[in-house]
Design a protein around this motif. Sequence first.
Motif, PDB file in Angstrom:
ATOM      1  N   GLU A   9     -17.935 -33.105 -21.222  1.00 33.19           N
ATOM      2  CA  GLU A   9     -18.771 -32.885 -22.220  1.00 33.19           C
ATOM      3  C   GLU A   9     -17.627 -32.106 -23.454  1.00 33.19           C
ATOM      4  N   LEU A  10     -16.603 -31.298 -22.681  1.00 30.15           N
ATOM      5  CA  LEU A  10     -15.909 -30.818 -23.978  1.00 30.15           C
ATOM      6  C   LEU A  10     -14.725 -31.124 -24.152  1.00 30.15           C
ATOM      7  N   LEU A  11     -14.557 -31.893 -22.474  1.00 32.61           N
ATOM      8  CA  LEU A  11     -13.289 -32.930 -22.774  1.00 32.61           C
ATOM      9  C   LEU A  11     -13.426 -33.865 -23.968  1.00 32.61           C
ATOM     10  N   ALA A  29     -10.159 -28.423 -20.090  1.00 31.89           N
ATOM     11  CA  ALA A  29     -11.167 -29.311 -19.907  1.00 31.89           C
ATOM     12  C   ALA A  29     -10.865 -30.109 -18.899  1.00 31.89           C
ATOM     13  N   GLY A  30      -9.779 -30.924 -20.030  1.00 38.97           N
ATOM     14  CA  GLY A  30      -8.919 -32.530 -18.810  1.00 38.97           C
ATOM     15  C   GLY A  30      -8.118 -31.194 -17.163  1.00 38.97           C
ATOM     16  N   GLY A  52     -11.923 -40.825 -11.892  1.00 41.41           N
ATOM     17  CA  GLY A  52     -11.973 -39.762 -12.917  1.00 41.41           C
ATOM     18  C   GLY A  52     -11.030 -39.770 -13.210  1.00 41.41           C
ATOM     19  N   LEU A  53     -10.059 -39.629 -12.560  1.00 45.28           N
ATOM     20  CA  LEU A  53      -8.855 -39.890 -13.290  1.00 45.28           C
ATOM     21  C   LEU A  53      -8.453 -40.857 -14.033  1.00 45.28           C
ATOM     22  N   GLN A  54      -8.741 -41.949 -14.304  1.00 41.60           N
ATOM     23  CA  GLN A  54      -8.833 -42.632 -15.327  1.00 41.60           C
ATOM     24  C   GLN A  54      -9.823 -42.655 -16.225  1.00 41.60           C
ATOM     25  N   ARG A  55     -11.014 -42.168 -15.936  1.00 38.88           N
ATOM     26  CA  ARG A  55     -11.679 -42.045 -17.036  1.00 38.88           C
ATOM     27  C   ARG A  55     -11.336 -40.343 -18.504  1.00 38.88           C
ATOM     28  N   ILE A  56     -10.639 -39.486 -17.248  1.00 38.91           N
ATOM     29  CA  ILE A  56     -10.468 -38.449 -17.914  1.00 38.91           C
ATOM     30  C   ILE A  56      -8.514 -38.772 -18.618  1.00 38.91           C
ATOM     31  N   SER A  57      -7.968 -39.440 -18.507  1.00 38.45           N
ATOM     32  CA  SER A  57      -6.403 -40.347 -19.052  1.00 38.45           C
ATOM     33  C   SER A  57      -7.507 -41.293 -20.356  1.00 38.45           C
ATOM     34  N   TYR A  72      -6.220 -37.381 -21.503  1.00 37.73           N
ATOM     35  CA  TYR A  72      -5.519 -35.759 -21.570  1.00 37.73           C
ATOM     36  C   TYR A  72      -4.270 -36.872 -20.664  1.00 37.73           C
ATOM     37  N   ALA A  73      -3.859 -36.683 -21.054  1.00 40.41           N
ATOM     38  CA  ALA A  73      -2.224 -38.006 -20.360  1.00 40.41           C
ATOM     39  C   ALA A  73      -2.037 -37.304 -19.552  1.00 40.41           C
ATOM     40  N   GLU A  74      -1.831 -36.125 -18.141  1.00 44.89           N
ATOM     41  CA  GLU A  74      -1.268 -35.911 -17.648  1.00 44.89           C
ATOM     42  C   GLU A  74      -2.882 -36.253 -16.576  1.00 44.89           C
ATOM     43  N   ALA A  75      -3.331 -36.950 -16.534  1.00 47.43           N
ATOM     44  CA  ALA A  75      -4.554 -37.399 -15.855  1.00 47.43           C
ATOM     45  C   ALA A  75      -3.442 -38.756 -15.444  1.00 47.43           C
ATOM     46  N   GLU A  76      -3.432 -39.380 -16.658  1.00 46.40           N
ATOM     47  CA  GLU A  76      -2.887 -40.534 -16.288  1.00 46.40           C
ATOM     48  C   GLU A  76      -1.467 -40.539 -15.407  1.00 46.40           C
ATOM     49  N   THR A  77      -1.130 -39.484 -15.459  1.00 51.19           N
ATOM     50  CA  THR A  77       0.176 -39.550 -14.467  1.00 51.19           C
ATOM     51  C   THR A  77       0.219 -39.497 -13.825  1.00 51.19           C
ATOM     52  N   GLU A  78      -0.614 -38.296 -12.951  1.00 49.38           N
ATOM     53  CA  GLU A  78      -1.493 -38.321 -11.739  1.00 49.38           C
ATOM     54  C   GLU A  78      -2.256 -39.159 -11.021  1.00 49.38           C
ATOM     55  N   LEU A  79      -2.735 -39.984 -11.824  1.00 51.62           N
ATOM     56  CA  LEU A  79      -3.229 -41.711 -11.135  1.00 51.62           C
ATOM     57  C   LEU A  79      -1.878 -42.191 -11.591  1.00 51.62           C
ATOM     58  N   ASP A  80      -1.129 -42.272 -11.879  1.00 55.39           N
ATOM     59  CA  ASP A  80       0.017 -43.110 -11.260  1.00 55.39           C
ATOM     60  C   ASP A  80       0.869 -42.496 -10.213  1.00 55.39           C
ATOM     61  N   ARG A  81       1.240 -41.488  -9.552  1.00 59.52           N
ATOM     62  CA  ARG A  81       1.334 -41.130  -9.058  1.00 59.52           C
ATOM     63  C   ARG A  81       0.955 -40.761  -7.523  1.00 59.52           C
ATOM     64  N   LEU A  82      -0.882 -40.806  -7.837  1.00 62.07           N
ATOM     65  CA  LEU A  82      -1.401 -40.994  -6.650  1.00 62.07           C
ATOM     66  C   LEU A  82      -1.601 -42.365  -6.063  1.00 62.07           C
TER      67      LEU A  82
END
Length: 93
Positions: A39-41, A48-49, A64-69, A73-83
Motif C-alpha cells: 500500500e505504501l509503495l 517501501a519499494g 513480485g519484482l515485476q509488480r514493484i517495478s 520503483y526502478a531498482e526492482a526492474e534492475t534486479e529483475l533483469d539481473r535475476l
Amino acid sequence: MTNTDRETLRELADEGNEAAMDRLADLADAAGSLDELSELLDEGSMRAGFLLTRRAVAAGDLRGLQRISDAGYAEAETELDRLLKEPTDGHRD
C-alpha cells in the motif's frame, strides 16, 4: 511505538511527509506486513519499494519484482533483469 504515534505518522504521510512514510514502511517491514508495504509503495514510498525489492530478491520472486517495478520503483526492474540473466544450472526437466 504506540498506535497514536502510528496514527500521527499516517496523518503526516497523508500530508506528503516522506520521512513519516519511510518510518511507516520500516514499521511495516519489521512487522512483516507485506500488504502495508505494498500500500505504501502504491502511495509512492520509495522506501517501501526498496524493502519489498529486498524481500522479493531474497525469495527469487520474479512476479513480485515485476509488480514493484510497475509501481514505479526502478531498482526492482534492475534486479529483475539481473535475476533473469543469471545462468541456469543447465538441468532441463
